[in-house]
Design a protein around this motif. Structure first.
Motif, PDB file in Angstrom:
ATOM      1  N   TYR A 103       0.840  -1.206   0.000  1.00 33.77           N
ATOM      2  CA  TYR A 103       0.000   0.000   0.000  1.00 33.77           C
ATOM      3  C   TYR A 103       0.875   1.256   0.000  1.00 33.77           C
ATOM      4  O   TYR A 103       0.618   2.200  -0.757  1.00 33.77           O
ATOM      5  N   GLN A 104       1.923   1.274   0.842  1.00 29.09           N
ATOM      6  CA  GLN A 104       2.819   2.428   0.901  1.00 29.09           C
ATOM      7  C   GLN A 104       3.504   2.670  -0.440  1.00 29.09           C
ATOM      8  O   GLN A 104       3.615   3.809  -0.911  1.00 29.09           O
ATOM      9  N   ASN A 105       3.961   1.580  -1.065  1.00 28.80           N
ATOM     10  CA  ASN A 105       4.658   1.709  -2.346  1.00 28.80           C
ATOM     11  C   ASN A 105       3.712   2.211  -3.438  1.00 28.80           C
ATOM     12  O   ASN A 105       4.086   3.056  -4.260  1.00 28.80           O
ATOM     13  N   ARG A 106       2.495   1.687  -3.469  1.00 26.82           N
ATOM     14  CA  ARG A 106       1.518   2.136  -4.475  1.00 26.82           C
ATOM     15  C   ARG A 106       1.152   3.601  -4.272  1.00 26.82           C
ATOM     16  O   ARG A 106       0.983   4.356  -5.233  1.00 26.82           O
ATOM     17  N   ARG A 107       1.043   4.016  -2.993  1.00 33.40           N
ATOM     18  CA  ARG A 107       0.728   5.419  -2.713  1.00 33.40           C
ATOM     19  C   ARG A 107       1.869   6.321  -3.181  1.00 33.40           C
ATOM     20  O   ARG A 107       1.631   7.374  -3.791  1.00 33.40           O
ATOM     21  N   ASN A 108       3.111   5.921  -2.902  1.00 32.81           N
ATOM     22  CA  ASN A 108       4.259   6.731  -3.300  1.00 32.81           C
ATOM     23  C   ASN A 108       4.459   6.730  -4.812  1.00 32.81           C
ATOM     24  O   ASN A 108       5.061   7.660  -5.363  1.00 32.81           O
ATOM     25  N   ALA A 109       3.967   5.704  -5.475  1.00 33.02           N
ATOM     26  CA  ALA A 109       4.075   5.641  -6.932  1.00 33.02           C
ATOM     27  C   ALA A 109       2.943   6.407  -7.619  1.00 33.02           C
ATOM     28  O   ALA A 109       2.891   6.455  -8.854  1.00 33.02           O
ATOM     29  N   GLY A 110       2.027   6.971  -6.824  1.00 30.98           N
ATOM     30  CA  GLY A 110       0.916   7.724  -7.383  1.00 30.98           C
ATOM     31  C   GLY A 110      -0.223   6.863  -7.878  1.00 30.98           C
ATOM     32  O   GLY A 110      -1.127   7.346  -8.569  1.00 30.98           O
ATOM     33  N   GLU A 111      -0.214   5.570  -7.518  1.00 30.67           N
ATOM     34  CA  GLU A 111      -1.272   4.660  -7.970  1.00 30.67           C
ATOM     35  C   GLU A 111      -2.520   4.763  -7.088  1.00 30.67           C
ATOM     36  O   GLU A 111      -3.580   4.240  -7.449  1.00 30.67           O
ATOM     37  N   ILE A 112      -2.392   5.376  -5.920  1.00 29.50           N
ATOM     38  CA  ILE A 112      -3.532   5.570  -5.023  1.00 29.50           C
ATOM     39  C   ILE A 112      -3.803   7.069  -4.912  1.00 29.50           C
ATOM     40  O   ILE A 112      -2.929   7.844  -4.519  1.00 29.50           O
ATOM     41  N   PRO A 165      -4.944  10.233  -3.239  1.00 25.67           N
ATOM     42  CA  PRO A 165      -5.225  10.657  -1.863  1.00 25.67           C
ATOM     43  C   PRO A 165      -6.614  11.240  -1.691  1.00 25.67           C
ATOM     44  O   PRO A 165      -7.175  11.220  -0.595  1.00 25.67           O
ATOM     45  N   ASN A 166      -7.191  11.766  -2.782  1.00 24.04           N
ATOM     46  CA  ASN A 166      -8.550  12.306  -2.705  1.00 24.04           C
ATOM     47  C   ASN A 166      -9.573  11.209  -2.416  1.00 24.04           C
ATOM     48  O   ASN A 166     -10.607  11.459  -1.796  1.00 24.04           O
ATOM     49  N   GLU A 167      -9.298   9.978  -2.876  1.00 21.52           N
ATOM     50  CA  GLU A 167     -10.206   8.869  -2.610  1.00 21.52           C
ATOM     51  C   GLU A 167     -10.299   8.613  -1.111  1.00 21.52           C
ATOM     52  O   GLU A 167     -11.376   8.363  -0.571  1.00 21.52           O
ATOM     53  N   SER A 168      -9.152   8.664  -0.425  1.00 19.31           N
ATOM     54  CA  SER A 168      -9.131   8.461   1.021  1.00 19.31           C
ATOM     55  C   SER A 168      -9.900   9.558   1.733  1.00 19.31           C
ATOM     56  O   SER A 168     -10.707   9.292   2.634  1.00 19.31           O
ATOM     57  N   ARG A 169      -9.683  10.804   1.325  1.00 19.72           N
ATOM     58  CA  ARG A 169     -10.378  11.926   1.966  1.00 19.72           C
ATOM     59  C   ARG A 169     -11.886  11.844   1.746  1.00 19.72           C
ATOM     60  O   ARG A 169     -12.671  12.141   2.650  1.00 19.72           O
ATOM     61  N   LYS A 170     -12.290  11.463   0.531  1.00 18.39           N
ATOM     62  CA  LYS A 170     -13.718  11.340   0.240  1.00 18.39           C
ATOM     63  C   LYS A 170     -14.352  10.230   1.082  1.00 18.39           C
ATOM     64  O   LYS A 170     -15.470  10.385   1.593  1.00 18.39           O
ATOM     65  N   ALA A 171     -13.629   9.106   1.216  1.00 20.36           N
ATOM     66  CA  ALA A 171     -14.159   7.993   2.016  1.00 20.36           C
ATOM     67  C   ALA A 171     -14.324   8.404   3.468  1.00 20.36           C
ATOM     68  O   ALA A 171     -15.344   8.112   4.105  1.00 20.36           O
ATOM     69  N   ILE A 172     -13.316   9.105   4.019  1.00 18.22           N
ATOM     70  CA  ILE A 172     -13.383   9.558   5.407  1.00 18.22           C
ATOM     71  C   ILE A 172     -14.551  10.527   5.596  1.00 18.22           C
ATOM     72  O   ILE A 172     -15.346  10.397   6.540  1.00 18.22           O
ATOM     73  N   GLY A 173     -14.678  11.494   4.693  1.00 19.05           N
ATOM     74  CA  GLY A 173     -15.766  12.472   4.798  1.00 19.05           C
ATOM     75  C   GLY A 173     -17.127  11.822   4.702  1.00 19.05           C
ATOM     76  O   GLY A 173     -18.059  12.203   5.434  1.00 19.05           O
ATOM     77  N   PHE A 174     -17.252  10.829   3.823  1.00 18.85           N
ATOM     78  CA  PHE A 174     -18.545  10.172   3.674  1.00 18.85           C
ATOM     79  C   PHE A 174     -18.902   9.354   4.913  1.00 18.85           C
ATOM     80  O   PHE A 174     -20.049   9.367   5.365  1.00 18.85           O
ATOM     81  N   ILE A 175     -17.922   8.635   5.473  1.00 18.59           N
ATOM     82  CA  ILE A 175     -18.199   7.846   6.679  1.00 18.59           C
ATOM     83  C   ILE A 175     -18.621   8.765   7.825  1.00 18.59           C
ATOM     84  O   ILE A 175     -19.509   8.430   8.612  1.00 18.59           O
ATOM     85  N   GLN A 176     -18.009   9.930   7.918  1.00 19.56           N
ATOM     86  CA  GLN A 176     -18.433  10.896   8.938  1.00 19.56           C
ATOM     87  C   GLN A 176     -19.899  11.285   8.742  1.00 19.56           C
ATOM     88  O   GLN A 176     -20.654  11.405   9.714  1.00 19.56           O
ATOM     89  N   LYS A 177     -20.328  11.471   7.487  1.00 17.31           N
ATOM     90  CA  LYS A 177     -21.735  11.788   7.221  1.00 17.31           C
ATOM     91  C   LYS A 177     -22.641  10.625   7.605  1.00 17.31           C
ATOM     92  O   LYS A 177     -23.750  10.826   8.105  1.00 17.31           O
ATOM     93  N   VAL A 178     -22.176   9.401   7.351  1.00 18.03           N
ATOM     94  CA  VAL A 178     -22.960   8.218   7.730  1.00 18.03           C
ATOM     95  C   VAL A 178     -23.181   8.199   9.239  1.00 18.03           C
ATOM     96  O   VAL A 178     -24.286   7.941   9.719  1.00 18.03           O
ATOM     97  N   VAL A 179     -22.125   8.483   9.996  1.00 17.17           N
ATOM     98  CA  VAL A 179     -22.233   8.504  11.458  1.00 17.17           C
ATOM     99  C   VAL A 179     -23.234   9.571  11.897  1.00 17.17           C
ATOM    100  O   VAL A 179     -24.074   9.339  12.784  1.00 17.17           O
ATOM    101  N   ARG A 180     -23.169  10.743  11.277  1.00 15.06           N
ATOM    102  CA  ARG A 180     -24.113  11.816  11.633  1.00 15.06           C
ATOM    103  C   ARG A 180     -25.555  11.440  11.285  1.00 15.06           C
ATOM    104  O   ARG A 180     -26.493  11.960  11.879  1.00 15.06           O
ATOM    105  N   GLY A 181     -25.726  10.551  10.301  1.00 19.16           N
ATOM    106  CA  GLY A 181     -27.064  10.171   9.878  1.00 19.16           C
ATOM    107  C   GLY A 181     -27.728   9.123  10.749  1.00 19.16           C
ATOM    108  O   GLY A 181     -28.895   8.796  10.543  1.00 19.16           O
ATOM    109  N   LEU A 182     -26.998   8.581  11.720  1.00 17.06           N
ATOM    110  CA  LEU A 182     -27.556   7.547  12.592  1.00 17.06           C
ATOM    111  C   LEU A 182     -28.376   8.177  13.712  1.00 17.06           C
ATOM    112  O   LEU A 182     -28.003   9.206  14.270  1.00 17.06           O
ATOM    113  N   LYS A 183     -29.491   7.536  14.040  1.00 21.69           N
ATOM    114  CA  LYS A 183     -30.296   7.968  15.167  1.00 21.69           C
ATOM    115  C   LYS A 183     -30.020   7.073  16.360  1.00 21.69           C
ATOM    116  O   LYS A 183     -29.829   5.866  16.204  1.00 21.69           O
ATOM    117  N   VAL A 184     -29.989   7.642  17.553  1.00 24.40           N
ATOM    118  CA  VAL A 184     -29.710   6.865  18.765  1.00 24.40           C
ATOM    119  C   VAL A 184     -30.956   6.078  19.170  1.00 24.40           C
ATOM    120  O   VAL A 184     -32.029   6.649  19.349  1.00 24.40           O
TER     121      VAL A 184
END
Length: 495
Positions: free
Chosen positions: A299-308, A310-329
């Motif tokens: 994973y580290q090598n692919r990231r350093n080679a530009g194959e991953i 970084p925007n994909e990671s940020r989008k995934a993190i932001g979306f999961i945060q929205k999922v958490v906010r969408g849950l009702k207790v």
């Protein structure tokens, strides 16, 4: 404006609302009971039709009603800020239908992650969410990362859970807990490198309410700080007698309360030491195997080679945060709870049984858009939740059967393979070179195995090296199979 009870939002009040030309949001604060929740639901639907562009929210009430909450706090400003910050949308919470069976989609594409509510309403939420956690930058360890996510997510509930992530130095335990914490709404996350002896006593009464606490080095905490943390985990409150000055400058005693409904993630090299003293704490071992190391390096090598990207990671993190906010207790009811039994071999079975039930509830909570509700608005656990929780929690259950902690067990299994393959006795130097681990770490492993009588000395000299042999060739694989069969057979009987 004060309504005259949940049925008292009369024509006069509604007319006053109509006259607000710049109305942006309507916030409800009804009693924390069935009548209050029903009133919120009905009025939210009404106002949504009258004012389609107005945001409609509700604020959390901790006890019966807001007056009771205010009576119990000495920090009114803090309380008001807390409830306003934690207000939640009502419209998406008023109806939680059981989803229709449909063909599950393939791995979620980040560009499609635009609607968190739709994501939660689709089947296989756990599997699809786990794939997103992988995209967010946590490589491998699928069950451990999902368990950590569920534990962290429990900060929203009345009985939050806690995780001790144990591994040797440099194993990546701090990275894991920080990446999991990244997936939560960041306004709810507090990160600490160190905690001083009295600092936990000095927070405001509600400052640690519904928070996630990350402790990057639990081993660095002194005993007083650990004691305060244990009290929070056990009782969710710290009470202390403090000295303050009155208006005339005279000293007087005062009673200070800090309420701590939070989940926590802590990194440690010696998890069992703390786990024994912390109820509701899960011990999770970092995978230090060669296979997991290869995944991380790739994973580290692919990231350093530009194959991953970084925007994909940020989008995934932001979306999961929205999922958490969408849950009702919700509260969760497990109708199968009395039919679930852990293997008799499990150490501290009373504590682990409670944790097992808690993880089942967390899985049900995450599957809330797929589950039915009782007449009292409680989520009902289904067998699928139990099956998913068992799979996710399996490694932690195995750790409870084993008297070796996670990293020590991994080392001992490698040692057994090496010794069996080459020769029966061994010296520390050859093991250190073969396994590529530090002298300090190896010495810890050797001392622990000697103390537990898994190995013994057979000769050698201090200046030339001590020779060891394995005394106890346990069958760890057999243990794992027996436990898995026990749990899976139990679930099949429920089906």
């Amino acid at each position: 404006m004060a309504c005259y009870g949940v049925n008292g939002l009369n024509a006069e009040i509604q007319q006053a609302i109509k006259e607000l030309s710049e109305l942006e949001e309507i916030i409800f604060c009804f009693d924390n009971d069935q009548a209050g929740r029903t009133g919120e639901s009905e009025y939210a639907t009404l106002f949504a039709s009258l004012y389609p562009h107005v945001k409609i929210t509700g604020i959390p009430v901790l006890v019966k009603d807001v007056n009771d909450d205010l009576i119990q706090t000495t920090h009114i400003d803090t309380y008001i800020s807390l409830v306003l910050e934690n207000r939640h949308p009502l419209l998406q919470e008023t109806a939680v239908p059981k989803a229709k069976t449909s063909t599950p989609s393939t791995e979620p594409q980040t560009e499609e992650l635009t609607n968190n509510l739709s994501f939660l309403q689709q089947p296989q939420v756990i599997e699809r969410l786990n794939q997103l956690i992988g995209k967010a930058g946590i490589v491998g360890e699928a069950n451990s990362r999902m368990l950590l996510f569920l534990i962290t997510l429990s900060y929203l509930n009345k009985s939050p859970l806690h995780a001790l992530v144990q591994g040797s130095s440099g194993s990546g335990k701090t990275h894991i807990i920080n990446r999991i914490a990244d997936l939560m709404p960041q306004e709810d996350v507090l990160r600490f490198t160190r905690i001083t002896e009295s600092s936990l006593y000095n927070w405001g009464e509600f400052d640690l309410f519904q928070k996630v606490i990350v402790i990057e080095d639990l081993d660095g905490l002194k005993e007083d700080a650990l004691y305060a943390l244990r009290e929070f985990i056990s009782n969710q409150v710290l009470r202390s007698s403090v000295t303050i000055k009155d208006k005339k400058g005279n000293n007087k005693s005062s009673h200070k309360i800090v309420k701590g409904q939070f989940s926590s993630l802590s990194a440690t090299t010696k998890g069992e030491t703390y786990e024994d003293n912390m109820s509701r704490s899960f011990l999770i071992a970092v995978d230090e195997s060669a296979g997991q190391t290869a995944k991380i390096i790739n994973y580290q090598n692919r990231r350093n080679a530009g194959e991953i990207d970084p925007n994909e990671s940020r989008k995934a993190i932001g979306f999961i945060q929205k999922v958490v906010r969408g849950l009702k207790v919700y509260e969760v009811i497990n109708p199968y709870a009395t039919k679930l039994h852990l293997p008799d071999k499990v150490h501290k079975i009373r504590r682990l049984n409670e944790m097992y039930q808690a993880v089942i509830k967390q899985v049900t909570f995450l599957n809330q858009f797929q589950r039915q509700l009782t007449k009292d608005n409680q989520l009902i656990t289904e067998i699928e939740d139990i099956e998913q929780a068992t799979e996710i929690l399996f490694e932690s259950i195995v750790l409870k059967v084993d008297e070796l902690d996670g990293s020590l067990r991994q080392f001992f299994e490698r040692l057994k393979k090496y010794v069996k393959k080459d020769h029966q006795d061994f010296m520390q130097r050859e093991i250190r070179q073969e396994f590529n681990i530090s002298k300090t770490q190896l010495q810890r492993y050797i001392n622990s195995l000697l103390e537990l009588e898994y190995i013994h000395q057979i000769g050698g000299y201090a200046n030339k090296g001590i020779k060891y042999k394995i005394s106890y060739w346990d069958n760890h694989h057999k243990f794992r199979v027996e436990i898995k069969d026990h749990l899976m057979n139990q679930i099949q009987q429920l089906k």
